[in-house]
Design a protein around this motif. Sequence first.
Motif, PDB file in Angstrom:
ATOM      1  N   ILE A  57       0.931  -1.023   0.098  1.00  0.00           N
ATOM      2  CA  ILE A  57       0.066   0.178  -0.186  1.00  0.00           C
ATOM      3  C   ILE A  57       0.916   1.252  -0.096  1.00  0.00           C
ATOM      4  N   SER A  58       1.054   1.951  -1.233  1.00  0.00           N
ATOM      5  CA  SER A  58       1.744   3.059  -1.255  1.00  0.00           C
ATOM      6  C   SER A  58       1.316   4.495  -1.113  1.00  0.00           C
ATOM      7  N   LYS A  59       1.800   5.375  -1.229  1.00  0.00           N
ATOM      8  CA  LYS A  59       1.188   6.727  -1.098  1.00  0.00           C
ATOM      9  C   LYS A  59       0.530   7.335  -2.238  1.00  0.00           C
ATOM     10  N   GLY A  88      -2.697   2.614  -4.175  1.00  0.00           N
ATOM     11  CA  GLY A  88      -2.363   3.656  -3.355  1.00  0.00           C
ATOM     12  C   GLY A  88      -3.230   4.652  -3.807  1.00  0.00           C
ATOM     13  N   PRO A  89      -3.585   5.497  -2.876  1.00  0.00           N
ATOM     14  CA  PRO A  89      -4.700   6.829  -3.235  1.00  0.00           C
ATOM     15  C   PRO A  89      -4.255   7.581  -4.125  1.00  0.00           C
ATOM     16  N   GLU A  92      -2.004  12.589  -2.411  1.00  0.00           N
ATOM     17  CA  GLU A  92      -1.295  12.328  -1.175  1.00  0.00           C
ATOM     18  C   GLU A  92      -2.145  13.090   0.153  1.00  0.00           C
ATOM     19  N   LYS A  97      -8.822   7.272   2.317  1.00  0.00           N
ATOM     20  CA  LYS A  97      -8.660   6.165   1.175  1.00  0.00           C
ATOM     21  C   LYS A  97      -7.696   5.105   1.534  1.00  0.00           C
ATOM     22  N   GLN A  98      -6.362   5.633   2.140  1.00  0.00           N
ATOM     23  CA  GLN A  98      -5.391   4.871   2.222  1.00  0.00           C
ATOM     24  C   GLN A  98      -5.486   3.644   3.420  1.00  0.00           C
ATOM     25  N   MET A 101      -7.961   1.298   2.291  1.00  0.00           N
ATOM     26  CA  MET A 101      -7.166   0.055   1.741  1.00  0.00           C
ATOM     27  C   MET A 101      -6.343  -0.765   2.610  1.00  0.00           C
ATOM     28  N   PHE A 115       3.883  -1.034   3.802  1.00  0.00           N
ATOM     29  CA  PHE A 115       2.995   0.217   3.778  1.00  0.00           C
ATOM     30  C   PHE A 115       3.882   1.362   4.028  1.00  0.00           C
ATOM     31  N   LEU A 118       0.732   7.568   4.883  1.00  0.00           N
ATOM     32  CA  LEU A 118       0.531   8.988   4.540  1.00  0.00           C
ATOM     33  C   LEU A 118       0.341   9.714   6.004  1.00  0.00           C
TER      34      LEU A 118
END
Lengths: 339, 342, 516
Positions: A57-59, A88-89, A92, A97-98, A101, A115, A118
Amino acid sequence: MKNYRIVMVLLGLLLIGSLVSACVAAPAAAPAAEEAAATEAAPAEEAAAAKPYIPVISKGFQHQFWQAVKLGSDQAAADYNVDITFEGPATESEVDKQIEMLEAALAKNPAAICFAALDTQAAIPLLEEANSRGIPVVGFDSGVDSDIPVATAATDNLAAAALAADKMAELIGGAGQIAVLVHDQTSRTGIDRRDGFTNRIAEAYPDIEIVNVDYGAGDHLKSTDLAKAVIQANPDLKGYFGANEGSAIGVLNAVTELGKVGEIVVIGYDSGQQQMDAVRSGAMAGAITQNPIGIGYKCVEAAVKAINGEEVEKVIDTGFFWYDATNMDSEEIAALLYQ
Amino acid sequence: MATAEKVFSAPRQTILRSNAAQKLLAFAALIVIFVVFSFLSPFFATTENIVGILLATAVNGVLALGVTFVIVTAGIDLSVGTVMTLSAVMTGLTVSLAGWPVPLGILIGVLTGSVAGLINGLIISRMRVPPFIATLGMMMVARGLALVLSTLETGTIKPIYFNDVPLFRQLMMGSVLSPLLAPVAPDFNLPNAVLILFVAALVAAFVLAKTVLGRYTVAIGSNEEATRLSGVGVAGWKTAVYALGGTFSGLAGVMIASRLNSAQPALGVGYELDAIAAVVIGGTSLSGGQGTILGTIIGAFIISTLTNGLRIMNVPQEWQFVVTGLIVILAVYLDILRRRRS
Amino acid sequence: MGDLLLKMAGIEKSFPGVHALNQAQFELRAGEVHALVGENGAGKSTLMKILSGIYSKDAGSVRYQGKEVEISSPRAAQHLGISMIHQELNLMNHLTLAQNVFVGREPRQPLRFMLDEAKINAQTQALFDSMHLRLDPRTLAAELTVAKQQMVEIAKALSFNSQVLIMDEPTAALTESEIEELFRIIRQLRSKGVGIVYISHRLEELKQISDRITVMRDGHYVDTVDAKKVTIDQIIGMMVGRAIYESSPEVPERPDQAVVLAVRGLNRGTAIRDVSFVLKKGEILGFAGLMGAGRTEVARAIFGADPIDSGEIFVKGRRTAIQSPRDAVRHGIGYLSEDRKRYGLAVGLSVEANIALASFEQFVGSLGVVDDSKVRSIASRYVDLLSIKTPGIQQMVRNLSGGNQQKVVIGKWLTADTEILIFDEPTRGIDVGAKSEIYRLLNELAHAGKSIIMISSELPEILRMSHRIVVMCEGRITGELSAAEATQEKIMRLATQRSGMVAVTENSFAAKAKVR
């Protein structure tokens, strides 16, 4: 009647979409498709069910930097034979949303989680839940500001921006006015790169004055118009630092459009084709590159090791480098740059 | 003779009484903003900076032109920003990746916008989905498609660059006027993008004031039911209005791609709000029936002049949002006041 | 009078729940003004909307100029030369008069897509000249009075070379002098052989302007008579006919009791003009009149929903300043709107929530927490008392029938301890069985000492329920009748009695106010 219309419209949409892809994709899509097929085919051959699942899960997702991170994690997934998902959302600022996820990922009972928070505080309860369920958490990029992650694969943004400051000072001769364009004032990377740069200038170069720090949301067009106004207002400006790809391109466009190439030293961050071309041509003096592919690769690798109970380093510095026209084609640097 | 006199005197009267009030006000506001900044900073009123302001208005201005038509029908179009992006990506794909001729790529970019607008229009007028929802949906669809299409080259989401087609960037950033102006004003390097904005505005003004489409745009916004009862095919014309709005988005897409020398697939969200703000500041009523292209252009200039001026003044950027927001509210409030009085 | 121009026969039209036209018929000759009259809901407008292509008929035939025609759209009607001027004016305020007249068929310049503004201005000017109208085609429609806008609509209709012109209540918003102007133009058109259908409630006007009068009632054709040979009383007799549900009035005898509400000299613009009346304890006071007579406006003014210009309201002998519905509720006045779904109920909420809605403060404890058990017990009580048919008090009001929804509204006001209940069209949209239950409930409430104002457009209902009847027309009270002396004919006469002594200036102001 109504249904008929809906179908009509959907059909229309589909038609346009496929037409478009068909027209333009023909020359370009073939290699892409092969590539995709290659990466997908490998895991498909083996027993998919048995493979450990690691959500990444990215930014962000859309930006090239994150796409490069995704590339690295895909490679690691192939090398270590694990299943990953990368999401990722859109921007940023979408902390909520993140978190959603992350919740969804936890619900799928993963073997480990990669992970990039954010907002660490907002994610803590979920991370604690993961911890208590014995799911290892690996931080990457800005990481997770807590003890929970077994490892963090990241760039030291403060140090990287300080390096940019040193280079800037060197290139403008240690004195004069400069400006900074950052993507935003709330994200970790935005804050770190701004502070890393400005603090270094304040500490080490008393003759350099930072006349302006602005935020362009990483939007190329807005950053361009913004940087232009700043340059107009400061005719003696000697240097301009753009703290992410969009900001750097904005600064570059502004300098180009105002015909000040060569007069203003432009320093960028990350890569992408436009920045690389500018560095090569000399319009941009140089830029800091992180190792996004390395970040993606290392975090998945660390997750795999944690799953297998192996020892992992707490902090995995994926490194950062200064690149300019002289070294960008060297093997070491070229590997880090993405188009 | 008497009738001739009447004919000529009447419009002047009505103009003074109605729209012109706000238009004058907006124009006066623009002048005031300009004068104030000129006094506050020596760098503001330079030729180069003014060209910068003009250029910064180009994309938002063209988007706002399309939105004006839609809002005059008492509708709304939230999809203009991402449709612009989709058009940019389409131009990128055709010109840069497929190597098609530049004019054809531009045409495809503009038409992409038209088609998206046409679909908006059909959803709104035939399926009776409220404009807010229909265009919100299109906003997301276009955004998604832009991202998907941008992966065609390498499999990852990636901007499409126009480095192989230097001509493309010259289209917007070159200047056909400079050679003409050189004897008079050698410094005045007016990029084509600004020229295109003005030509597009002239076309839009002509369409709104002089053509059947413009007439029905106003009629529908003024009283849709009455227009229908007058025997006008409202659904068809409404669709045409959204298609026209989309066409302007398509044009804006080509312009932004040319300016950035790249089609940035992640761009465009939020651009619709700037466009709507420009339209509203320009005195177009969200309840439909009235609005002018001149007003919209002035509105777009107010926004970009403010942005530029506050940057030059080095005012913290956060305040810029506050100021723009207050101006939008003020503009709408003045419109309400004016209508209450009349 | 010329040749037969139009003949409609056996026209049928149903809307969900309503048989709007039942074997309706109508004929029109060239060069005649043919009035079409009937009570609200008699089907006049529906019939004419079929003729002008807005509605399609379910059955029947329309013969026009000797040929059977199908009129599928307003545009088709216009092509045939049939135009309708609607009661609510249909001009586009932001366009000029010329643009309005030619909307939909603008003459174009040679390039086809461009408008020829000069041409439409010239043509409109010629049109206005031929009607002796002194208007500039380039003025915006918004700047005209209602009367002038109406003239423009007529001009627009004429520009289609209309042979049939339908006018729905054209004089509703006009002053005496404006009506004269309108009649002048109507006569001018008649002399040119145009057939004019004239729908109006103002019976005395019909004698002035029309040649023949067709009466409709409940979607049926009643008769067509020569306007010269008929009296207004005869027309009223035909309009009212026999009552649909003839039943002996259930008016219980009430001795004169204390006055609970007195209204004196109430004025609001031209909607309410010098209205005074009293309401006694335990009484049902009927408010009769045609639609738009100002009855709802009076109710809303008393309830504080609209501001008043002048006038006094006394509740139980004490003068009160009611500024808002909140004040009215505090003084024990409840208003049951004619549009229950819009103003009376939160249809998405439960029965109990609606019953508690007007008196929520009663149910809120010291901590600002709603006392649910109290809400529940009171709601249950009223559900029993009013025999509201609902599966439970948690049921969403949306799912109840019209009659039961009305009872929920009544329950709401009873919970709020109201003494004075104003019912605006209490049985609209309610089926016959439920109607009698509402009637029974009203009687019971009156017996229990509540005072009731009942606004209704259904004369039989008014006659059956009221102890006294106040009749309104055009914002004024034109008469008051006791239950004993009231008949449908008398009410109808009062309801169509226009005041001839209205100052012109006041009225033209009204016209402008309406534009806004």
